[in-house]
Design an enzyme around this catalytic site. Structure first.
Site, short mmCIF file in Angstrom:
data_model
loop_
_atom_site.label_atom_id
_atom_site.label_comp_id
_atom_site.label_asym_id
_atom_site.label_seq_id
_atom_site.Cartn_x
_atom_site.Cartn_y
_atom_site.Cartn_z
CG ASP A 13 -9.52 2.32 -0.25
OD1 ASP A 13 -9.07 1.18 -0.47
OD2 ASP A 13 -8.94 3.16 0.47
CG ASP A 29 -2.35 0.34 0.86
OD1 ASP A 29 -2.54 1.21 0.01
OD2 ASP A 29 -3.27 -0.26 1.46
#
Ligand code: GLA
Length: 734
Positions: free
Chosen positions: A553, A483
């Site tokens: 997301d 990430d």
């Protein structure tokens, strides 16, 4: 393959390079003062017989190089790689700064070289071939005789896929330092003003929305200044004719293999030429080139087709799968995963994870991903990035023990990292505050309560490599989610001299690539998933290292439709992580049927991201069936050919995946809102064999391909918002 590059010498006292792929031609001509001119790019032509000989015209305010007639001006010539300051007032491809302060760049063609291979690029990800027979590379050498800068223009021709890749290398062959102020990867001058520009724009939770606008006089374009390709604009553009749609029409695509600051622009000049330029963003960039040193630009993957947006996308999908994704992951089906993030966020312990794993196994899930919160004192976003040791309060028996337990349950095990970052509230920051990017006498901005590590520094690269490889060496880890949840500010590095500070953004990306190159070489079997708060760095550079990307997301099925549509314009479904989450959805608060959530996620790499223990028996049964269905059709989705159908109606979305043999296909359909008095709908399918007899496997009905493509299939009118359906057809004869 000799037909890929034809060189016409002296026929008109000129040198012409005619590059061919199966369906396209690209023609370069060395003009009279050895400027490298661009003559043609488009549908394949057998021979180029200089149909564009009247390219010169005297124009007011367009200067003429010394010794040339008044009709010869760089300002109006179509060029391969325009210089700066010599009378071409359009966007230059490169610009230099010399020790005396001058900024004119000029070069002349000197020679060419043909390489029967696709060379890799120093320090950068780039496309590659396994079979050299299918590719050829032309290198044009040009030199600036004043400062002795050698410029090498690379064109690699991927014959069967109608792709030409481009990049540029600069070598300082002089004795004085030269600064590059701009070093783009490509330029294309098209003498036709009549195009639309397509770009993919967005933001966190809503990435890669397609925008289409007419090209008008002046400059239009996109960029990133975030040291990251970003959720805001994607490093891809297409130029299409106004009439181009999914199925028909001309389209040029340009995709940059780079993950940092980029620029992609089109400039329609006063004489109706469109100049396309793409590469590293010159904003806040410069590069010191000492004598003997070289600089390599990232690669652009360029294509032309007259089969519409769908045709363009399929070229990119094939190309990325075949020539960009790591060899290990080209042909490997991606696992169905369950991610703990929306299941537990930070609030879990070992028992929760084990129980979740048992339940996941029951449902048919193949990989359990332990997301954020397993390390340091990380109970929210305010601490511990950098402290990559196991949180013993949550996992008292350690990670090895947990990973083994998960493996014993029969699942693969995956782990989340955000290695490029450090929390101010961490041991790592206390020990190495200087590792953070920032200017000592200025405030540092926080993003998601964290700082960015200076990846241009070799000790930081070592630390990240050691941290991740320590875990890969000490536990059975099959997958890593990598990430990166903020962008870079206050750019300054302690290790760079004052005159090199503008190199930092690019050096950061080079540092990242160097870490990823080492990790993926050392651990070729580990599947890396690229994430940046979802799709904040979903680009061709990251895909070279990481076999899949977390698309967004935003896990809301309806919110995902435009995101997945835009993403699919260039990136194949096999790279697109897509999860079923809970309803009420956490990003938009919408309730959608479990079935629709799965149908939308099945258009990519299906995964789940919810606490499956909390589901009732009916829901568990449904998920089991979804997983069974996806496994049976995974090959079709991940390796098949995508046709986007019916996209003219924004309330409906339909995709079709078909195998190369056209023997089976899948159609997914989603209706957003239920419309009062709704019209009767038919979807006309695409890409089928018109003569094949196909059976709808749900009810045994049979149709020839031509009926399905012309008459279409009808959609049942269901009075329900967020309704979806999947059909599977199999060829049963001809
Ligand atoms: C990012 C990712 C999420 C999750 C969180 C964890 O936002 O995109 O999927 O991993 O980080 O902090």
């Amino acid at each position: 393959m000799s037909q890929m590059i034809k060189i016409n010498d002296n026929k008109w006292d000129k040198k012409i390079f005619h590059l061919s792929t199966e369906n396209t031609s690209y023609v370069i001509e060395i003009l009279k003062d050895s400027t490298i001119g661009h003559m043609y790019y488009g549908a394949r032509i057998k021979e180029y017989h200089n149909s564009k000989k009247y390219i010169y015209m005297d124009r007011g305010f367009s200067p003429n190089p010394k010794g040339q007639d008044s009709d010869y001006s760089y300002d109006t010539l179509p060029q391969e790689y325009p210089t700066n300051g010599n009378g071409d007032f359009r966007i230059p491809a490169y610009q230099t700064l010399e020790e005396d302060g001058s900024r004119v760049s000029n070069f002349k063609y000197i020679k060419y070289e043909i390489i029967n291979d696709k060379p890799s690029l120093e320090g950068l990800p780039s496309s590659y071939v396994k079979n050299k027979d299918t590719v050829a590379t032309l290198v044009l050498y040009a030199k600036d005789k004043v400062n002795n800068l050698l410029v090498k223009l690379y064109y690699s021709i991927f014959y069967h896929l109608d792709v030409i890749t481009r990049s540029v290398e600069f070598i300082n062959e002089g004795s004085k330092e030269i600064k590059l102020l701009r070093a783009l990867s490509m330029n294309l001058d098209i003498r036709d003003p009549n195009f639309d520009l397509i770009t993919l724009y967005g933001r966190h939770n809503n990435e890669r929305n397609l925008v289409r606008r007419q090209v008008v006089p002046g400059i239009q374009g996109i960029d990133s200044t975030r040291t990251s390709s970003s959720s805001h604009q994607n490093p891809f553009i297409a130029l299409v004719k106004p009439e181009t749609n999914e199925q028909y029409g001309e389209a040029y695509g340009f995709g940059l293999v780079y993950s940092g600051n980029f620029l992609a622009q089109v400039q329609l000049d006063s004489y109706e030429t469109i100049r396309v330029s793409m590469g590293i963003n010159p904003y806040d960039f410069s590069w010191k080139l000492s004598p003997g040193n070289s600089f390599q630009t990232p690669e652009v993957i360029m294509t032309y087709t007259n089969s519409g947006l769908g045709g363009m996308s399929r070229i990119y999908h094939d190309f990325i799968r075949e020539h960009l994704l790591r060899f290990e992951f080209k042909y490997r089906e991606r696992p169905i995963l369950l991610n703990t993030w929306e299941s537990f966020y930070f609030d879990f312990n070992e028992t929760d994870i084990i129980n979740l794993a048992y339940e996941s196994k029951e449902l048919g899930i193949e990989l359990l991903v332990l997301d954020d919160g397993w390390f340091g004192k990380r109970n929210d976003i305010s601490s511990s990035l950098g402290d990559w040791y196991v949180n013993k309060d949550k996992l008292p028996n350690g990670l090895l023990n947990l990973a083994r337990k998960i493996k014993n349950i029969g699942l693969d095990f995956g782990l989340w990292f955000e290695p490029e970052m450090v929390s101010p509230n961490s041991d790592l920051y206390e020990k190495h505050p200087d590792w953070v990017i920032g200017i000592p006498n200025r405030d540092r901005s926080l993003g998601r309560k964290q700082y960015v590590l200076d990846l241009s520094r070799s000790e930081v690269q070592e630390y990240i490599f050691d941290t991740v490889s320590h875990y890969l060496d000490s536990a059975p880890i099959d997958y890593i989610k990598w990430d990166m949840n903020r962008n870079v500010t206050e750019l300054w590095s302690e290790k760079l001299s004052a005159d090199q500070q503008q190199e930092l953004s690019h050096r950061y990306i080079l540092g990242l690539y160097s870490i990823l190159e080492r990790l993926t070489t050392e651990y070729p079997h580990v599947l890396f998933e690229n994430s940046s708060s979802g799709g904040g760095r979903y680009d061709l550079g990251m895909l070279y290292y990481m076999g899949q990307s977390w698309t967004s997301d935003n896990t809301d099925a309806i919110g995902r439709l435009p995101i997945q549509y835009g993403t699919s314009l260039i990136y194949p479904a096999i790279t697109m992580g897509a999860h079923v989450s809970t309803a009420l959805n956490h990003q938009v608060g919408r309730i959608t049927p479990l079935e629709s959530r799965a149908h939308v996620a099945m258009a990519g790499n299906l995964g789940y991201e919810l606490d499956v223990q909390k589901l009732n028996d009916q829901e568990k049964k449904q998920i089991k069936e979804q997983i069974k269905f996806y496994k049976a059709n995974r090959e079709l989705i991940q390796f098949g050919n995508l046709y986007r159908l019916n996209t003219n109606d924004e309330n409906e979305n339909a995709w079709l995946f078909i195998d190369d043999a056209k023997a089976e296909f899948l159609v997914t359909y989603v209706k957003i809102l239920s419309i009062p008095g709704a019209p009767i709908r038919f979807i006309r399918l695409s890409g089928l064999d018109p003569d094949a007899l196909y059976e709808d496997t749900s009810n045994g009905n049979v149709f020839y391909g031509d009926e399905l493509m012309n008459s279409g299939i009808s959609i049942e009118r269901v009075k329900q918002d967020f309704y979806s359906k999947i059909w599977k057809f199999k060829k049963i004869g001809v």
